[in-house]
Design a protein around this motif. Structure first.
Motif, PDB file in Angstrom:
ATOM      1  N   PRO A 134     -14.509 -21.982 -18.867  1.00 12.61           N
ATOM      2  CA  PRO A 134     -13.196 -22.213 -19.506  1.00 12.61           C
ATOM      3  C   PRO A 134     -12.125 -21.226 -19.073  1.00 12.61           C
ATOM      4  CG  PRO A 134     -14.990 -22.219 -21.124  1.00 12.61           C
ATOM      5  CD  PRO A 134     -15.563 -21.703 -19.854  1.00 12.61           C
ATOM      6  N   GLY A 135     -12.489 -20.038 -18.640  1.00 12.43           N
ATOM      7  CA  GLY A 135     -11.494 -19.035 -18.278  1.00 12.43           C
ATOM      8  C   GLY A 135     -10.964 -19.152 -16.858  1.00 12.43           C
ATOM      9  N   LEU A 136     -11.423 -20.147 -16.103  1.00  9.53           N
ATOM     10  CA  LEU A 136     -11.020 -20.279 -14.707  1.00  9.53           C
ATOM     11  C   LEU A 136      -9.598 -20.813 -14.595  1.00  9.53           C
ATOM     12  CD1 LEU A 136     -11.802 -20.130 -11.706  1.00  9.53           C
ATOM     13  CD2 LEU A 136     -12.630 -22.491 -11.907  1.00  9.53           C
ATOM     14  N   ASP A 137      -8.780 -20.156 -13.749  1.00 11.80           N
ATOM     15  CA  ASP A 137      -7.399 -20.574 -13.498  1.00 11.80           C
ATOM     16  C   ASP A 137      -7.201 -20.645 -11.987  1.00 11.80           C
ATOM     17  OD1 ASP A 137      -4.706 -21.155 -13.569  1.00 11.80           O
ATOM     18  OD2 ASP A 137      -4.091 -19.080 -13.891  1.00 11.80           O
ATOM     19  N   VAL A 138      -7.001 -21.863 -11.477  1.00 13.12           N
ATOM     20  CA  VAL A 138      -6.797 -22.084 -10.048  1.00 13.12           C
ATOM     21  C   VAL A 138      -5.360 -22.541  -9.840  1.00 13.12           C
ATOM     22  CG1 VAL A 138      -7.531 -23.342  -7.995  1.00 13.12           C
ATOM     23  CG2 VAL A 138      -9.213 -22.685  -9.718  1.00 13.12           C
ATOM     24  N   GLN A 139      -4.625 -21.775  -9.067  1.00 13.78           N
ATOM     25  CA  GLN A 139      -3.225 -22.109  -8.777  1.00 13.78           C
ATOM     26  C   GLN A 139      -3.149 -22.774  -7.405  1.00 13.78           C
ATOM     27  OE1 GLN A 139      -0.962 -18.485  -9.085  1.00 13.78           O
ATOM     28  NE2 GLN A 139      -1.985 -17.853 -10.974  1.00 13.78           N
ATOM     29  N   TYR A 140      -2.608 -24.005  -7.355  1.00 15.85           N
ATOM     30  CA  TYR A 140      -2.477 -24.741  -6.110  1.00 15.85           C
ATOM     31  C   TYR A 140      -1.067 -25.291  -5.981  1.00 15.85           C
ATOM     32  CZ  TYR A 140      -3.687 -28.447  -9.443  1.00 15.85           C
ATOM     33  OH  TYR A 140      -3.741 -29.267 -10.543  1.00 15.85           O
ATOM     34  N   GLY A 141      -0.732 -25.768  -4.791  1.00 10.89           N
ATOM     35  CA  GLY A 141       0.630 -26.177  -4.507  1.00 10.89           C
ATOM     36  C   GLY A 141       1.044 -27.481  -5.129  1.00 10.89           C
ATOM     37  N   GLY A 142       0.113 -28.330  -5.468  1.00 13.02           N
ATOM     38  CA  GLY A 142       0.431 -29.629  -6.044  1.00 13.02           C
ATOM     39  C   GLY A 142      -0.540 -30.674  -5.545  1.00 13.02           C
ATOM     40  N   VAL A 143      -0.417 -31.877  -6.106  1.00 15.18           N
ATOM     41  CA  VAL A 143      -1.279 -32.993  -5.726  1.00 15.18           C
ATOM     42  C   VAL A 143      -0.541 -33.812  -4.686  1.00 15.18           C
ATOM     43  CG1 VAL A 143      -2.528 -35.017  -6.537  1.00 15.18           C
ATOM     44  CG2 VAL A 143      -2.329 -33.005  -8.008  1.00 15.18           C
ATOM     45  N   ASN A 179      -0.150 -22.403  -1.883  1.00 17.92           N
ATOM     46  CA  ASN A 179       0.481 -23.203  -0.824  1.00 17.92           C
ATOM     47  C   ASN A 179      -0.373 -24.391  -0.392  1.00 17.92           C
ATOM     48  OD1 ASN A 179      -1.379 -21.306   0.382  1.00 17.92           O
ATOM     49  ND2 ASN A 179      -0.621 -21.991   2.360  1.00 17.92           N
ATOM     50  N   VAL A 180      -1.463 -24.663  -1.087  1.00 14.28           N
ATOM     51  CA  VAL A 180      -2.400 -25.717  -0.694  1.00 14.28           C
ATOM     52  C   VAL A 180      -2.130 -26.967  -1.524  1.00 14.28           C
ATOM     53  CG1 VAL A 180      -4.820 -26.377  -0.481  1.00 14.28           C
ATOM     54  CG2 VAL A 180      -4.126 -24.013  -0.049  1.00 14.28           C
ATOM     55  N   LEU A 181      -1.916 -28.077  -0.853  1.00 20.16           N
ATOM     56  CA  LEU A 181      -1.790 -29.373  -1.524  1.00 20.16           C
ATOM     57  C   LEU A 181      -3.179 -29.981  -1.671  1.00 20.16           C
ATOM     58  CD1 LEU A 181       1.346 -30.910   0.256  1.00 20.16           C
ATOM     59  CD2 LEU A 181       1.226 -29.874  -2.012  1.00 20.16           C
TER      60      LEU A 181
END
Length: 646
Positions: free
Chosen positions: A352-361, A333-335
Motif C-alpha cells: 500500500p505504501g508504494l508510489d510510482v510517478q510516471y509521465g502519463g498513460v 518522463n515515461v509514458l
C-alpha cells in the motif's frame, strides 16, 4: 601576502580599544546604566570591532549583512563578492566567535587563498557545524587546504563543495581525509570534474569512511570504470543512506555494477540515478540487485531512456519481492500503457505504501513490424518439403526447357499451385525475375537465389552470435572489474581471519589467510554451537578452533588445527575418557566420550541417519569375504600339500 597562522588571524590588543581604558573628559558624566549596557553587549561589540579593524587592515569594504546579523546562528553571505581578502577579514572575526554554527559562503570567488584563511579559522573555531564553500573556484590547491583541515576539526557535520572545479587528482585528498574523519555526515561534491580515476578514489572513500550518511556526486563524469569503482565502494559501505548520482552518464555498465552493489548493501535508503543514460536493459540489471535488497526506499530514475518495458520490470520486482522496502519510484518522463496501470493497482494492494510517478498513460511497447518473407525463400521451402526440382514444377509451361516462360503463364501457374504466396508477393517475384520488363520470366534466378539465401542466413546467424558473444564478454569484463574493485577498496581493518588448510608435515605454527568481509555472506550458529559458513562459491570454509586445547587428533607439535566437519561416527578411542574434546577443540562432558552418538540422541547426527546405519553393515561384509577367501585357500592347500599359501 604573509602566511596565515592562528596568531595572524587574531588582532593585537593595541588595535582593539578595551572597555577598561580611561575615558575622555566628554565621558566623565556617563551613567551606570550605560556601563551595564556595554557589558551586556561586550561580545557583539568585540566581534564587530574586530571585523571592522580586520577589514581596515586588509583593505576591503566591510559586509554590512555580517554586522547586522551577528546575533543569528546562521550567517548567509552568498553572492557578497568577498574574494580572498574579504574571506581573511571574516576569518579573523570568526576565530573567537561562539554563536554562529552555520556559515554559507557560496559564490564569493574566494579561491584557494580565501579557502586557506577559512580552514585556518576552523582549526580554532569549534562552533561552526555547517559550511558551504560552493562555487568558489577552489580548484586543486583549495581542495588540498580543505582536506588537510578535516582530520583536525571536530565540529563540522555538513560540508558543501559543489562547483569548485575539482579533478580526479583532488579526489584522492578527500579519500585520504575522510578515511580519518568520521564526524561529517553530509558531503556535497556535485558539479565538479571527477572522472574514472576520481571514481576509484571516491569508491575508496566510501569503503573506508564510517560517518558519511549523505553524499551528493551529481553532475560529474563518473562513467565506466569510475561508476564501477564507486559501486564497489558502496558494496562494502556500512553507513551511507542517501546517494545522489544523477547526471553522470552511468550507462548500462554502471547499472550492472550498481545492481551487484545493491545485493549486499544494507544501509542505503535513497538512490538517485536520474539522467544516467540507462535503458531498459540497464533497468533489468538494477532489478537483479533489487530482488535481494530490503532497505532501499526511494529510487529515482527520471530522464533516462526507459520505456514501458523498463517500468513494468520495476513494478514486477516490487510485486514479486515480499521483503522489498521500495516506497517511491520516479519515472516522471515515461509514458505507460493500460497494462502497467493495471499491474500497478494489483501491486499497490500488496504494497500500500508504494508510489510510482510516471509521465502519463499513452505509451506503448515498441514492436518491430513483422518482416516480409522473401517469396523466393517460400518457393524454395515449398519445393524442399515436397522434394521437387524447379524443372518438375515448371515443366508443364516450359515445354522447350529454356527456363524462360511468359509472365502471364508464370503468374497463373503460381496462383493455381498450393504455394503460400499472396498477390503482392507474386508481383514482387515477377519484378525480380523480369528486371528488364521483357515479358518473360527467367526462373533460373530461383536456382541461383537458393545458394545466396543460405549464405545470407548463415551470415545473419554469425552476426547474432557475435553480438551476443560481445555483450556477454562485456558483462563478464565489467563484473570482473567490479570484483577487483571490491577487493581493492575493502578496508584493511575489515577482514575476517580464516585459517588455511592444515599441513600434516608442517612443524611450525599454521598461517591464517585474510579473507575480505565481502566474501563472507551468511554465518549461522546451530544448536550445537558449530558454525556453518556459506559463500557464493559454494566452497566449504574451514574455521579456526575455539580454545587453546589440543586438536582432535593429537600430534607431536603444538600446532593449531581446525576441522570443518568431524567424524561423528568414529568410535575408536583416540583420547583419554576423562579429557574429551569437541569438534571445536573445547573440552566437553566426560560422559560423552563413553557413550556412542546416535541419530536421536544428538541433533548433529539427525541429518545423517544413513551413514550410521550403513557403516556396521560394510564391516560385516568385509569380514565374511575374508573368511570365504581363507576357506578357499585352505581347501587348495589340502589338495596340493606342496603348494605354499601366501
Amino acid at each position: 601576502m604573509s602566511t596565515l597562522s592562528l596568531k595572524s588571524l587574531c588582532l593585537r590588543d593595541d588595535d582593539c580599544p578595551s572597555p577598561d581604558q580611561p575615558r575622555g573628559e566628554e565621558d566623565e558624566f556617563d551613567s551606570d546604566l550605560e556601563s551595564d549596557e556595554i557589558e551586556e553587549s561586550n561580545k557583539e561589540t568585540s566581534v564587530t570591532e574586530v571585523y571592522l579593524q580586520a577589514c581596515k587592515l586588509v583593505g576591503v569594504v566591510p559586509a554590512s549583512y555580517f554586522l547586522r546579523n551577528l546575533d543569528s546562528s546562521t550567517m548567509t553571505l552568498t553572492y557578497h563578492g568577498l574574494g580572498p581578502l574579504g574571506s581573511k577579514a571574516l576569518a579573523i572575526a570568526l576565530v573567537t566567535d561562539m554563536h554562529i554554527n552555520t556559515l554559507e559562503l557560496a559564490n564569493n570567488d574566494i579561491q584557494a587563498e580565501g579557502a586557506k584563511y577559512i580552514v585556518e579559522m576552523l582549526r580554532a573555531n569549534f562552533t561552526i557545524q555547517h559550511l558551504d564553500l560552493s562555487n568558489n573556484s577552489l580548484k586543486s590547491e583549495g581542495a588540498e587546504h580543505v582536506a588537510k583541515m578535516l582530520p583536525d576539526n571536530i565540529s563540522l557535520k555538513t560540508m558543501k563543495l559543489s562547483g569548485n572545479k575539482f579533478t580526479d587528482d583532488d579526489a584522492k585528498y578527500f579519500a585520504d581525509s575522510f578515511s580519518i574523519n568520521s564526524r561529517i555526515k553530509e558531503l556535497d561534491l556535485s558539479h565538479n570534474e571527477f572522472c574514472g580515476k576520481g571514481g576509484e578514489h571516491l569508491g575508496q572513500m566510501l569503503a573506508n569512511n564510517e560517518g558519511l550518511e549523505l553524499l551528493d556526486l551529481s553532475w560529474n563524469h563518473l562513467r565506466m570504470k569510475g561508476a564501477v569503482a564507486l559501486s564497489a565502494g558502496l558494496r562494502v559501505n556500512m553507513m551511507l543512506k542517501h546517494l545522489d548520482l544523477s547526471w553522470n552518464g552511468f550507462g548500462n555498465e554502471g547499472a550492472l555494477a550498481m545492481g551487484e552493489a545493491l545485493k549486499f548493501n544494507s544501509t542505503l535508503v535513497h538512490l538517485n540515478l536520474g539522467n544516467n543514460r540507462l535503458t531498459n536493459e540497464g533497468v533489468g540489471m538494477l532489478c537483479r540487485g533489487l530482488e535481494f535488497n530490503d532497505t532501499l526506499r526511494v529510487l529515482l530514475l527520471a530522464y533516462n531512456s526507459i520505456t514501458v518495458e523498463g517500468a513494468l520490470a520495476l513494478v514486477n520486482v516490487v510485486k514479486n519481492t515480499p521483503r522489498t522496502a521500495l516506497e517511491e519510484i520516479n519515472l516522471s518522463n515515461v509514458l505507460v500503457n493500460e497494462n502497467f496501470v493495471h499491474l500497478l493497482e494489483v501491486t499497490c494492494q500488496e504494497h500500500p505504501g508504494l508510489d510510482v510517478q510516471y509521465g502519463g498513460v499513452g505509451g506503448f511497447i515498441a514492436k518491430k513490424p513483422p518482416k516480409r518473407v522473401d517469396p523466393m525463400k517460400i518457393i524454395q521451402d515449398y519445393l524442399d518439403q515436397r522434394k521437387l526440382r524447379l524443372w518438375d514444377f515448371f515443366r508443364k509451361i516450359d515445354k522447350d526447357g529454356t527456363m524462360r516462360v511468359p509472365v502471364p503463364d508464370f503468374r497463373k501457374a503460381v496462383q493455381q499451385s498450393s504455394i503460400p504466396l499472396d498477390r503482392y508477393q507474386i508481383e514482387e517475384l515477377i519484378q525480380r525475375l523480369d528486371r528488364d520488363r521483357t515479358g518473360m520470366v527467367d526462373y533460373r534466378g530461383l536456382a541461383d537465389t537458393r545458394k545466396q539465401m543460405m549464405r545470407d542466413h548463415r551470415r545473419q546467424l554469425r552476426k547474432v552470435e557475435s553480438r551476443q558473444k560481445k555483450e556477454k564478454q562485456k558483462s563478464d569484463r565489467i563484473l570482473k572489474t567490479f570484483q577487483k574493485a571490491v577487493e581493492a577498496v575493502t578496508p584493511h581493518g575489515s577482514i575476517v581471519m580464516s585459517p588455511g588448510a592444515a599441513k600434516e608435515d608442517s612443524g611450525g605454527p599454521q598461517h591464517f589467510s585474510a579473507t575480505p568481509l565481502s566474501s563472507w555472506h551468511h554465518i549461522v550458529m546451530s544448536n550445537s554451537s558449530r558454525y556453518s559458513v556459506t559463500n557464493l562459491s559454494n566452497e566449504h570454509v574451514h574455521l579456526p578452533r575455539l580454545g587453546g586445547s589440543p586438536s582432535f587428533r593429537p600430534t607431536t607439535s603444538l600446532e593449531m588445527r581446525s576441522y570443518s566437519q568431524p567424524n561423528l561416527l568414529d568410535d575408536s578411542p583416540r583420547f583419554t575418557p576423562g579429557k574429551s574434546i569437541s569438534a571445536q577443540g573445547i573440552r566437553s562432558d566426560p560422559e560423552m566420550s563413553r557413550s556412542k552418538l546416535s541419530p536421536t540422541a544428538n541433533p548433529l547426527t539427525r541429518s545423517r541417519p544413513a551413514l550410521n546405519a550403513k557403516k556396521p553393515e560394510g564391516k560385516a561384509k568385509t569380514k565374511k569375504v575374508k573368511k570365504k577367501k581363507m576357506k578357499k585357500q585352505e581347501e587348495k592347500g589340502s589338495k596340493n600339500p606342496y603348494q605354499t599359501v601366501k
